[in-house]
Design a protein around this motif. Sequence first.
Motif, PDB file in Angstrom:
ATOM      1  N   LEU A  40       5.037   8.905   1.060  1.00 44.04           N
ATOM      2  CA  LEU A  40       4.136   8.719  -0.078  1.00 44.04           C
ATOM      3  C   LEU A  40       3.921   7.239  -0.379  1.00 44.04           C
ATOM      4  CD1 LEU A  40       2.472   9.889  -2.385  1.00 44.04           C
ATOM      5  CD2 LEU A  40       4.574   9.914  -3.750  1.00 44.04           C
ATOM      6  N   GLU A  41       4.990   6.480  -0.322  1.00 40.52           N
ATOM      7  CA  GLU A  41       4.878   5.039  -0.567  1.00 40.52           C
ATOM      8  C   GLU A  41       3.940   4.395   0.457  1.00 40.52           C
ATOM      9  OE1 GLU A  41       7.756   1.214  -1.454  1.00 40.52           O
ATOM     10  OE2 GLU A  41       8.611   2.957  -0.436  1.00 40.52           O
ATOM     11  N   LEU A  45       0.159   2.771  -0.316  1.00 36.11           N
ATOM     12  CA  LEU A  45      -0.193   1.401   0.069  1.00 36.11           C
ATOM     13  C   LEU A  45      -1.421   1.377   0.970  1.00 36.11           C
ATOM     14  CD1 LEU A  45       3.360  -0.122   0.645  1.00 36.11           C
ATOM     15  CD2 LEU A  45       1.752  -0.673  -1.199  1.00 36.11           C
ATOM     16  N   LEU A  46      -1.495   2.313   1.918  1.00 40.56           N
ATOM     17  CA  LEU A  46      -2.676   2.394   2.791  1.00 40.56           C
ATOM     18  C   LEU A  46      -3.936   2.669   1.981  1.00 40.56           C
ATOM     19  CD1 LEU A  46      -1.387   4.450   5.852  1.00 40.56           C
ATOM     20  CD2 LEU A  46      -2.417   2.175   5.931  1.00 40.56           C
ATOM     21  N   VAL A  90       1.734   4.157 -11.867  1.00 39.56           N
ATOM     22  CA  VAL A  90       2.206   5.418 -11.308  1.00 39.56           C
ATOM     23  C   VAL A  90       3.305   5.964 -12.199  1.00 39.56           C
ATOM     24  CG1 VAL A  90       3.209   6.519  -9.278  1.00 39.56           C
ATOM     25  CG2 VAL A  90       1.723   4.531  -9.001  1.00 39.56           C
ATOM     26  N   GLY A  91       3.254   7.264 -12.472  1.00 38.34           N
ATOM     27  CA  GLY A  91       4.308   7.901 -13.249  1.00 38.34           C
ATOM     28  C   GLY A  91       5.593   7.985 -12.440  1.00 38.34           C
ATOM     29  N   HIS A  92       6.634   8.487 -13.048  1.00 41.52           N
ATOM     30  CA  HIS A  92       7.937   8.587 -12.392  1.00 41.52           C
ATOM     31  C   HIS A  92       8.070   9.919 -11.664  1.00 41.52           C
ATOM     32  CE1 HIS A  92       9.272   4.914 -14.251  1.00 41.52           C
ATOM     33  NE2 HIS A  92       8.862   5.374 -15.422  1.00 41.52           N
ATOM     34  N   GLY A  93       8.696   9.869 -10.516  1.00 35.74           N
ATOM     35  CA  GLY A  93       8.973  11.081  -9.764  1.00 35.74           C
ATOM     36  C   GLY A  93       7.949  11.344  -8.676  1.00 35.74           C
ATOM     37  N   ALA A  96       4.397  13.014  -9.716  1.00 34.23           N
ATOM     38  CA  ALA A  96       3.482  12.043 -10.333  1.00 34.23           C
ATOM     39  C   ALA A  96       2.942  11.078  -9.280  1.00 34.23           C
ATOM     40  CB  ALA A  96       4.194  11.273 -11.441  1.00 34.23           C
ATOM     41  N   GLY A  97       3.783  10.687  -8.342  1.00 37.07           N
ATOM     42  CA  GLY A  97       3.340   9.800  -7.269  1.00 37.07           C
ATOM     43  C   GLY A  97       2.319  10.461  -6.370  1.00 37.07           C
ATOM     44  N   ILE A  98       2.532  11.746  -6.079  1.00 41.90           N
ATOM     45  CA  ILE A  98       1.576  12.480  -5.248  1.00 41.90           C
ATOM     46  C   ILE A  98       0.239  12.611  -5.966  1.00 41.90           C
ATOM     47  CG2 ILE A  98       1.050  14.750  -4.258  1.00 41.90           C
ATOM     48  CD1 ILE A  98       4.073  14.945  -3.562  1.00 41.90           C
TER      49      ILE A  98
END
Length: 125
Positions: A40-41, A45-46, A90-93, A96-98
């Motif tokens: 996900l990270e 970034l992409l 971005v939210g936590h977890g 939220a990241g997705i």
Amino acid sequence: MTTTTEAETPEARPLDVGLMRTTARRLLAEDAELPTFDELETLTLLLRGHLMLAIPEVESTAAEFPEDDVPRACALACVKEARMRLGLEVGHGLPAGIAHAQRLARAVGSLCDHYDNLRGGRPHA
């Protein structure tokens, strides 16, 4: 010594819309697998990089059209939305990241659509 022509400089290359769409589909496809935190990270970034490349391209391409042109107005609204998405926290977890990455992916896809539309739908790559 080699010389670089204007067509070969990074500034003169068209966007790699195919790559951008492929990256976005990684998160938006109906059968997409949920990414791990590390994946996900990387995807986030992409997608941010794709937006940073696409925003000025779509904006400058739209600027070539008359101010009252509807496709121009739609493309510029999409640019504004994409810029807003880049500025969001971005939210936590993982969920939220997705969700954040999916919003970025939709913005990438929309910018690709506008880029193709403004350039007459010709294939780029």
